[in-house]
Design an enzyme around this catalytic site. Structure first.
Site, PDB file in Angstrom:
ATOM      1  N   ASP A 201      -0.345   1.872  -2.626  1.00  0.00           N
ATOM      2  CA  ASP A 201      -1.623   1.270  -2.258  1.00  0.00           C
ATOM      3  C   ASP A 201      -1.785   1.221  -0.743  1.00  0.00           C
ATOM      4  O   ASP A 201      -0.835   0.926  -0.006  1.00  0.00           O
ATOM      5  CB  ASP A 201      -1.686  -0.157  -2.832  1.00  0.00           C
ATOM      6  N   GLU A 247      -2.577   6.412  -1.759  1.00  0.00           N
ATOM      7  CA  GLU A 247      -3.981   6.038  -1.561  1.00  0.00           C
ATOM      8  C   GLU A 247      -4.219   6.103  -0.061  1.00  0.00           C
ATOM      9  O   GLU A 247      -3.832   5.196   0.677  1.00  0.00           O
ATOM     10  CB  GLU A 247      -4.276   4.637  -2.095  1.00  0.00           C
TER      11      GLU A 247
END
Length: 527
Positions: A201, A247
């Site tokens: 993330d 990401e």
């Protein structure tokens, strides 16, 4: 389960948002019991892997991205034993498991941060600073949170701590070796339990310039690559092709590609494609730029239409101009959703035909749209609250899935339970359930099942190359060897399909030998 090397280069990966996938215990919140019970849906759909959004213990200030313990499962979702059972049961069905790791921050309930507030040495694991002004009552810098408002919060004693997201998500200080050692151990913890991949993330954010003033101070700092080189060495030490997925939101494609060098991540999300308008020239430029950026590092491209952070693409593609409002009239919404649904069908054939891997966000195989009329008092996304109710946030793409029946909760929770789903489902989803669409050859679900079945059997699809074919203005056409072509009509009128080509699959009805507007087709070309 296949043990073929490089499975990830052409995989189709399905994102499960656990709170909204399936509720197994009847409390209105999705859980691991629900995921395990619905694994056969994913088998029938035809995906290669499942990526689960955070499942860790969390106060849920940001839907689990505020992690209190990276080595356990939140009780609302289940137990560590259930997570291990899910991994085993998925592997038995030929499905790999990818989990989320959040390296940029944790929760204020994390033991390290609680110790830091108590004045312990853990304070050095975060970014604490004295404030500005005579009394230190102004934030240390003018940095703004990605969720809105200041990126600093003051604590007892007068100091401030950094949080690029919500105040409940303090940022780690990756300059401290203890943070690096901790996350390396976390990776091993989950890889030891059989997970096949790690989705990272906010991968460009962990390393900070100590000045901490301006977006450049926390985005894409060169030191972040040392982290992922270390993580890659760990992943490569395990059998079975364990992968790292980033990401990475970056406008500079060359900087983006740096994360995909051979000793760093395996793949990263392609947000340019997700954000691309429904326009032939724009889509072609995006595809060319994506493949060009990936080529020098030898990494496969990824293609994604929706995820848990963006408006669902049925709604996006239905917005024919920027005048679509958050509180649009119902009649206008219905017209837009019809257009968006037609385009979404064509978009998935484009996506699955392009070289590389593809992602499917839960519910897109059902043609679900963004739920934009969630009552204000039920909205939970911190973006909604921290923006002063000007940004609707991401709740609309996170509404629980409809599985069966004619009214909410549409089989999301077990029959006979009284708890309502944690976000309300639209009654109109009665025609979008898995039950309603199964066996209907014209449904979105059967289009996805058929496309994924062809993709798996078709040697031309997945990893590899492509070449553009001559086509009229507003039409995208490309070939993949051996003998496959995809044609997408984004012009204003129907166009003839190539002569002597066999139609393998079309996103909608053909007009004789012509391809209608906003329609895509997969073709077998004569050799």
């Amino acid at each position: 389960m296949s043990t073929a090397d490089n499975w990830w280069r052409g995989a189709v990966i399905y994102q499960v948002y656990p709170r909204s996938f399936a509720d197994g215990n009847g409390d209105g919140i999705g859980d691991l019991t629900g995921v395990r019970a619905r694994l056969d849906h994913l088998v029938e759909l035809g995906v290669d892997a499942v990526w689960l959004s955070p499942w860790y213990p969390s106060p849920m200030a940001d839907a689990g991205y505020d992690v209190a313990d990276f080595r356990d499962i939140d009780p609302v979702f289940g137990t560590l034993d259930e997570a291990e059972a899910l991994i085993t049961e998925a592997h038995e069905r030929g499905i790999r498991i990818i989990i989320d790791i959040v390296p940029n921050h944790c929760s204020t309930a994390h033991p390290w941060f609680e110790a830091a507030l108590a004045g312990g040495p853990e304070r050095e694991l975060f970014w604490f600073r004295p404030g500005r002004g005579p009394d230190g009552d102004e934030p240390p810098t003018d940095l703004r949170s990605i969720f809105g408002g200041p990126a600093w919060t003051r604590v007892a004693g007068g100091d401030w701590y950094l949080h690029l997201f919500a105040p409940e998500q303090p940022d780690f200080n990756w300059a401290n070796p203890r943070v690096r050692e901790e996350f390396e151990d976390i990776l091993r913890f989950w890889l030891d339990r059989g997970v096949d991949g790690i989705r990272i993330d906010s991968a460009a954010l962990p390393v900070k310039d100590p000045a901490l003033d301006g977006i450049e101070a926390y985005t894409d700092q060169d030191g972040v690559h040392d982290i992922y080189r270390s993580w890659r060495r760990i992943a490569d030490s395990y059998e079975g092709d364990r992968i790292l997925i980033g990401e990475v939101w970056l406008p500079d494609r060359e900087r983006f590609a740096n994360y995909l060098r051979a000793d760093e991540m395996h793949t990263a999300f392609n947000f340019d494609f997700l954000c691309c308008p429904w326009n032939a020239a724009a889509l072609r430029e995006c595809v060319d730029a994506t493949l060009s950026a990936h080529a020098p590092v030898g990494a496969p491209a990824t293609w994604v239409l929706s995820n848990h952070d963006v408006t669902r693409h049925v709604t996006r593609y239905g917005r024919v101009d920027s005048s679509f409002s958050f509180a649009g009239k119902r009649a206008g919404v219905e017209a837009d959703l019809q257009l968006g649904g037609v385009r979404a069908r064509a978009a998935v054939l484009l996506t699955l035909a392009l070289p590389g891997s593809a992602y499917v966000y839960q519910g897109e195989e059902l043609g679900l749209w963004e739920v934009e009329d969630i009552p204000y008092e039920l909205r939970q996304d911190p973006m909604w609250h921290r923006s002063g109710h000007t940004d609707p946030g991401r709740d609309g793409c996170r509404v629980p899935l409809p599985w069966s029946g004619m009214e909410p909760p549409f089989g999301f929770s077990p029959a006979g339970t009284s708890a309502s789903p944690w976000l309300p489902q639209p009654p109109d989803w009665k025609d979008r359930t898995v039950q309603a669409q199964s066996g209907d050859p014209y449904s979105m679900l059967e289009l996805y099942r058929t496309a994924l079945r062809i993709r798996r059997a078709e040697p031309a699809l997945g990893d590899g190359g492509m070449r553009w074919l001559a086509a009229p203005d507003g039409v995208l056409a490309f070939a993949r060897e051996p003998g496959f072509a995809c044609v997408l009509n984004l012009s204003s009128s129907a166009v003839p399909l190539p002569a002597h080509a066999e139609v393998l699959l079309a996103s909608g009805p053909l007009d004789g030998d012509a391809l209608p507007v906003d329609t895509a087709a997969w073709l077998r070309l004569d050799s």
